[in-house]
Write a protein that holds these residues in place. Structure first.
Motif, PDB file in Angstrom:
ATOM      1  N   ASP A 486       0.871  -1.179   0.000  1.00  0.00           N
ATOM      2  CA  ASP A 486       0.000   0.000   0.000  1.00  0.00           C
ATOM      3  C   ASP A 486       0.903   1.223   0.000  1.00  0.00           C
ATOM      4  OD1 ASP A 486      -2.773   1.348   0.724  1.00  0.00           O
ATOM      5  OD2 ASP A 486      -1.294   2.177   2.109  1.00  0.00           O
ATOM      6  N   MET A 487       0.469   2.274  -0.650  1.00  0.00           N
ATOM      7  CA  MET A 487       1.347   3.430  -0.841  1.00  0.00           C
ATOM      8  C   MET A 487       1.697   4.142   0.459  1.00  0.00           C
ATOM      9  SD  MET A 487      -1.200   6.224  -2.619  1.00  0.00           S
ATOM     10  CE  MET A 487       0.068   7.485  -2.703  1.00  0.00           C
ATOM     11  N   VAL A 488       0.884   3.973   1.497  1.00  0.00           N
ATOM     12  CA  VAL A 488       1.203   4.557   2.799  1.00  0.00           C
ATOM     13  C   VAL A 488       1.805   3.509   3.727  1.00  0.00           C
ATOM     14  CG1 VAL A 488       0.208   5.612   4.873  1.00  0.00           C
ATOM     15  CG2 VAL A 488      -0.484   6.415   2.614  1.00  0.00           C
ATOM     16  N   GLU A 489       1.182   2.350   3.777  1.00  0.00           N
ATOM     17  CA  GLU A 489       1.668   1.298   4.675  1.00  0.00           C
ATOM     18  C   GLU A 489       3.117   0.939   4.371  1.00  0.00           C
ATOM     19  OE1 GLU A 489       0.158  -3.036   6.400  1.00  0.00           O
ATOM     20  OE2 GLU A 489      -0.719  -2.212   4.559  1.00  0.00           O
ATOM     21  N   TYR A 490       3.463   0.888   3.080  1.00  0.00           N
ATOM     22  CA  TYR A 490       4.827   0.518   2.696  1.00  0.00           C
ATOM     23  C   TYR A 490       5.851   1.481   3.296  1.00  0.00           C
ATOM     24  CZ  TYR A 490       8.966  -0.292  -0.169  1.00  0.00           C
ATOM     25  OH  TYR A 490      10.246  -0.545  -0.579  1.00  0.00           O
ATOM     26  N   PHE A 491       5.576   2.776   3.213  1.00  0.00           N
ATOM     27  CA  PHE A 491       6.518   3.754   3.754  1.00  0.00           C
ATOM     28  C   PHE A 491       6.509   3.737   5.282  1.00  0.00           C
ATOM     29  CE2 PHE A 491       6.289   5.156  -0.565  1.00  0.00           C
ATOM     30  CZ  PHE A 491       7.573   5.619  -0.817  1.00  0.00           C
ATOM     31  N   GLY A 492       5.326   3.583   5.861  1.00  0.00           N
ATOM     32  CA  GLY A 492       5.249   3.525   7.316  1.00  0.00           C
ATOM     33  C   GLY A 492       6.070   2.390   7.893  1.00  0.00           C
ATOM     34  N   GLU A 493       6.089   1.241   7.170  1.00  0.00           N
ATOM     35  CA  GLU A 493       6.855   0.085   7.639  1.00  0.00           C
ATOM     36  C   GLU A 493       8.353   0.351   7.644  1.00  0.00           C
ATOM     37  OE1 GLU A 493       3.884  -3.555   6.210  1.00  0.00           O
ATOM     38  OE2 GLU A 493       5.537  -2.898   4.933  1.00  0.00           O
ATOM     39  N   LYS A 494       8.793   1.299   6.832  1.00  0.00           N
ATOM     40  CA  LYS A 494      10.222   1.603   6.726  1.00  0.00           C
ATOM     41  C   LYS A 494      10.638   2.772   7.616  1.00  0.00           C
ATOM     42  CE  LYS A 494      10.267  -1.337   3.252  1.00  0.00           C
ATOM     43  NZ  LYS A 494      10.832  -2.689   3.371  1.00  0.00           N
ATOM     44  N   THR A 554      -0.132  13.021   2.819  1.00  0.00           N
ATOM     45  CA  THR A 554      -0.910  11.808   2.558  1.00  0.00           C
ATOM     46  C   THR A 554      -0.570  10.713   3.556  1.00  0.00           C
ATOM     47  OG1 THR A 554      -1.213  12.305   0.220  1.00  0.00           O
ATOM     48  CG2 THR A 554      -1.301   9.983   0.859  1.00  0.00           C
ATOM     49  N   ILE A 555       0.703  10.542   3.870  1.00  0.00           N
ATOM     50  CA  ILE A 555       1.069   9.539   4.876  1.00  0.00           C
ATOM     51  C   ILE A 555       0.364   9.838   6.193  1.00  0.00           C
ATOM     52  CG2 ILE A 555       2.967   8.668   6.300  1.00  0.00           C
ATOM     53  CD1 ILE A 555       4.784   8.905   3.865  1.00  0.00           C
ATOM     54  N   PHE A 556       0.325  11.099   6.568  1.00  0.00           N
ATOM     55  CA  PHE A 556      -0.357  11.476   7.812  1.00  0.00           C
ATOM     56  C   PHE A 556      -1.865  11.268   7.710  1.00  0.00           C
ATOM     57  CE2 PHE A 556      -2.690  14.574  10.355  1.00  0.00           C
ATOM     58  CZ  PHE A 556      -2.191  14.307  11.631  1.00  0.00           C
ATOM     59  N   ASN A 557      -2.459  11.797   6.639  1.00  0.00           N
ATOM     60  CA  ASN A 557      -3.912  11.749   6.517  1.00  0.00           C
ATOM     61  C   ASN A 557      -4.444  10.332   6.340  1.00  0.00           C
ATOM     62  OD1 ASN A 557      -4.210  14.481   6.829  1.00  0.00           O
ATOM     63  ND2 ASN A 557      -4.396  14.935   4.657  1.00  0.00           N
ATOM     64  N   TRP A 558      -3.616   9.434   5.797  1.00  0.00           N
ATOM     65  CA  TRP A 558      -4.067   8.058   5.608  1.00  0.00           C
ATOM     66  C   TRP A 558      -3.530   7.129   6.687  1.00  0.00           C
ATOM     67  CZ3 TRP A 558      -3.787   7.212  -0.440  1.00  0.00           C
ATOM     68  CH2 TRP A 558      -4.814   7.961  -1.031  1.00  0.00           C
ATOM     69  N   SER A 570       3.418  16.475  13.513  1.00  0.00           N
ATOM     70  CA  SER A 570       3.559  15.118  12.990  1.00  0.00           C
ATOM     71  C   SER A 570       3.918  15.139  11.509  1.00  0.00           C
ATOM     72  CB  SER A 570       2.260  14.336  13.225  1.00  0.00           C
ATOM     73  OG  SER A 570       2.470  12.955  13.168  1.00  0.00           O
ATOM     74  N   VAL A 571       3.253  15.978  10.725  1.00  0.00           N
ATOM     75  CA  VAL A 571       3.520  16.063   9.291  1.00  0.00           C
ATOM     76  C   VAL A 571       4.937  16.574   9.029  1.00  0.00           C
ATOM     77  CG1 VAL A 571       2.879  17.264   7.164  1.00  0.00           C
ATOM     78  CG2 VAL A 571       1.110  16.268   8.604  1.00  0.00           C
TER      79      VAL A 571
END
Length: 759
Positions: A486-494, A554-558, A570-571
């Motif tokens: 997922d475009m957000v989950e992938y970055f969050g995992e890293k 987008t990472i924050f909002n999603w 946070s952003v």
């Protein structure tokens, strides 16, 4: 006290509705199988609420695709082009949402937009001058009968008439007010039918009251309810608002003969101020939205109780959620992989039912230890902090938010650097996440393959999609994002600071679900994220390859945000982490970097008067912070989709990107006129076809669309691309549509060169 909620999740705890619906679309299951699966889910959801002692259980909040579409369909708001297809009622319903294509007919889907300030998308109803508004659907009434047969005392739910008209699109001479009389008659018919079914309450959802209302808006609202409430009979009518406040009509609303008024006391303090200033009628029921329906943290009972007592309401109160619980996952108890220090603070839909029940017990003097336990819980919350992150944020200056040289100068430099043809073609980033891609990811997670085997599979996929794009003639390539779930989950995992659920699915639109990360601590990047795969793709071709990143807003909002720091803080932390990734990509000779911000508008306050001070004044600079340090030769792209952007065009231009791609096809390219009117300076890629529909546009259709675009925008400013990433499509659909898009662009390009010479 009495208890209720505004709505409940509907996709199924394990996404049962998604799979049942998609099997029906793919002709792997019958209509009966789909409807049975849906009926079983409704029964499970009602039973869960009844077991939690929820007194007023919503019925009508369930949908096979979208509740706004449900309301329009029930009221005969179906454009003639869909009726002309001659489909069954169910397939006609889906054709509005997804479009339709056969050997002889092809019809686009209706536009899809963000549902207020959430990541849910609704289908925009379309009225033309021949639309005959009347009650024709039976879905709500059929579900009422289902609930009653199950022993449920239902609260009927439907989108309210004012919100339905305000969110709709009018393509003829008639506007919303012209359809008000027929709409009122249709809702009167709903009330009459519910009266025959002996339904006690009808909940009319009116979140459109959160907007800044004009005098005409207020006149429309008052005319609708002034007449409609005279026909309520024995049915009690609840005006349910959420996502904001009703300051523009509060004094009018409390004078109208509503039996109940639902207010959101979580999203804003404004409703609290309104009740304190103007009072609340003793003869009406206050449906108090005190349990957060949008975020996943436990309710702080002491704070909620203080809020309720401060209102000094003398009449009856129903405890409720702040909005529908469809915006949170089902069950936090399933998240067994999370540390206890995190898991104990989570409240998904099931837990929120319990919170409402426990608050009811406390306020009724029947506390069974819930208040003490909740108070102890809130004394244990510890969000991880980083001194290094804090220092880096504190050291930021205005220069960190400014890119030099100015965009016009960069544009010339980049044109000389890249030597791209007129109307360069590209895609938004992702290519289809086919079954084998998902299986590869699953095997790695289960330990059935090694990391090297997993990576080799993805490298093979990247090589194949690069070869396809080269063969098709795409000008700027992408690597396909096969390694990304997922475009957000992938970055969050890293990134440091995030935690992740196993089953935290939330509906985004139709059958599309997302699993939002949870921001638990300070955010930072500890290693490159996308460099390896992007460089691998670059080395496979002589053409330009875009680096693909998700933007900080987008990472924050999603994600589900923490509540102990401000969104701006946070952003900014996330922006600094993505800035590091941008600079690493540039250092590895990635000349074009796309930083997607599809959710830029998502947390935009619903009232225009709050847009800049409360949001855009820090969200736009956060994006600039990500890319301000790159060289003039590095071209920064961004992408936005499925929302209304015309009224924030200037803010988008101020992102100072070099190229911006937009969703445009579902809205018939209406955004183009807004770009022209705003003298938009950024190069732009209006999406030429809708990737959320399975239909494949022809070369001729796409050629016509491209010619419409360049009739209004300078050719030198236009890029050609789809509306969004191709992740959800099949390879056959994606490859054919992209090939057609490129061929159409080449045809128009040759015509431009023939007419004007080289550009």
């Amino acid at each position: 006290m009495t208890t209720s909620i505004i709505g409940f999740p509907r996709i199924g705890e394990h996404r049962e509705l998604k799979f049942a619906t998609e099997h029906y679309w793919k002709k792997r299951a019958t209509k009966e199988a789909l409807l049975t699966a849906a009926k079983n889910l409704r029964a499970q959801h009602w039973q869960k609420q009844q077991d939690a002692d929820i007194d007023l259980i919503p019925v009508g909040d369930f949908s096979l695709f979208d509740t706004t579409l449900d309301a329009a369909f029930a009221l005969n708001v179906v454009p003639a082009r869909y009726r002309a297809l001659g489909l069954s009622a169910l397939d006609e319903y889906f054709s509005l949402a997804r479009g339709y294509q056969s050997d002889t007919e092809s019809v686009k889907a209706l536009p899809m937009k963000k549902w207020f300030n959430t990541n849910y998308h609704y289908i925009v109803p379309e009225f033309d001058d021949q639309t005959d508004v009347k009650l024709v659907g039976t879905k709500l009434f059929d579900e009422i009968n289902e609930a009653k047969a199950q022993g449920i005392s239902p609260k009927a739910v439907i989108v309210g008439p004012f919100t339905l008209l305000k969110l709709s699109r009018f393509i003829g001479d008639k506007q919303a007010a012209d359809f008000a009389p027929a709409t009122i008659s249709a809702y009167k018919a709903i009330l009459a039918k519910l009266g025959q079914q002996k339904v006690e309450w009808l909940q009319l959802d009116e979140p459109a009251l959160d907007f800044n209302l004009t005098d005409d808006d207020k006149a429309l609202f008052l005319s609708i309810y002034g007449e409609l409430l005279s026909a309520k009979g024995n049915v009690k009518v609840l005006l349910q608002n959420y996502f904001g406040d009703i300051r523009d009509v509060y004094e009018d609303v409390i004078k109208l003969p509503f039996d109940g008024i639902g207010l959101d006391f979580v999203e804003t303090d404004q409703n609290i101020a309104l009740v304190k200033k103007f009072g609340f009628p003793e003869d009406k029921v206050l449906f108090a939205g005190v349990v957060n329906g949008k975020n996943i943290w436990r309710n702080h009972y002491a704070t909620t109780i203080d809020t309720l007592h401060s209102l000094n309401v003398k009449g009856p109160i129903v405890l409720s959620s702040s909005c529908s619980l469809q915006h949170v996952p089902y069950d936090a108890a399933l998240e067994t992989n999370l540390p206890e220090t995190v898991q104990q603070h989570l409240a998904f839909a099931y837990e929120k039912l319990t919170e409402i029940k426990e608050l009811d017990q406390i306020l009724n003097g029947e506390d069974q230890g819930g208040l003490a336990k909740n108070t102890d819980l809130f004394s244990t919350i510890r969000h991880p902090k980083s001194a290094a992150v804090t220092e880096r944020v504190n050291q930021l200056t205005d220069a960190d938010y400014t890119r030099l040289p100015a965009r016009a100068e960069r544009e010339t430099i980049q044109q000389d650097e890249f030597e791209l043809p007129a109307l360069p073609t590209t895609t938004i980033g992702s290519f289809p996440q086919t079954k084998d891609v998902r299986q590869n990811r699953s095997k790695l997670r289960k330990g059935e393959i090694t990391k090297e085997e997993y990576d080799q599979f993805n490298r093979d996929k990247i090589k194949r999609v690069i070869e396809f794009q080269e063969k098709a003639g795409v000008d700027v390539l992408v690597h396909g994002e096969y390694e990304r779930n997922d475009m957000v989950e992938y970055f969050g995992e890293k990134l440091d600071g995030f935690v992740f659920t196993q089953n935290g699915w939330v509906q985004s639109y139709g059958t599309r679900g997302v699993k939002p990360p949870i921001i638990w601590g300070d955010v930072s990047r500890n290693a490159p994220i996308t460099v390896e795969t992007t460089v691998y793709a670059k080395n496979l071709t002589d053409k330009l390859v875009k680096g693909m990143l998700t933007g900080p807003v987008t990472i924050f909002n999603w994600s589900f945000p923490r509540e102990d720091i401000t969104p701006e803080e946070s952003v900014t932390q996330i922006a600094l982490a993505i800035r590091d990734e941008v600079q690493d990509l540039e250092a590895h000779d990635i000349k074009i970097i796309q930083i997607d911000e599809p959710a830029l508008r998502e947390n935009l306050p619903l009232r225009k008067t709050d847009w800049y001070k409360r949001y855009l004044d820090w969200a736009v600079p956060a994006f600039r912070l990500v890319h301000s340090g790159v060289k003039p030769q590095t071209q920064i792209h961004t992408h936005m989709c499925y929302s209304e952007f015309g009224d924030i065009i200037q803010a988008i231009d101020n992102l100072d990107a070099d190229v911006i791609s937009f969703e445009a096809s579902r809205s018939d390219l209406s955004l183009i006129d807004q770009l022209v009117a705003a003298d938009f300076q950024t190069e732009v890629g209006p999406g030429v076809y809708d990737i959320h529909s399975p239909r494949i546009p022809s070369v001729d259709e796409l050629e016509t669309i491209i010619n419409k675009i360049i009739a209004k925008l300078p050719v030198s400013k236009v890029w050609i691309n789809p509306d969004c990433g191709l992740k959800t499509r099949s390879e056959t659909e994606a490859f054919e549509a992209v090939t057609n898009m490129v061929n159409a662009a080449k045809k128009v390009r040759s015509q431009v060169y023939e007419t004007n010479g080289s550009l």
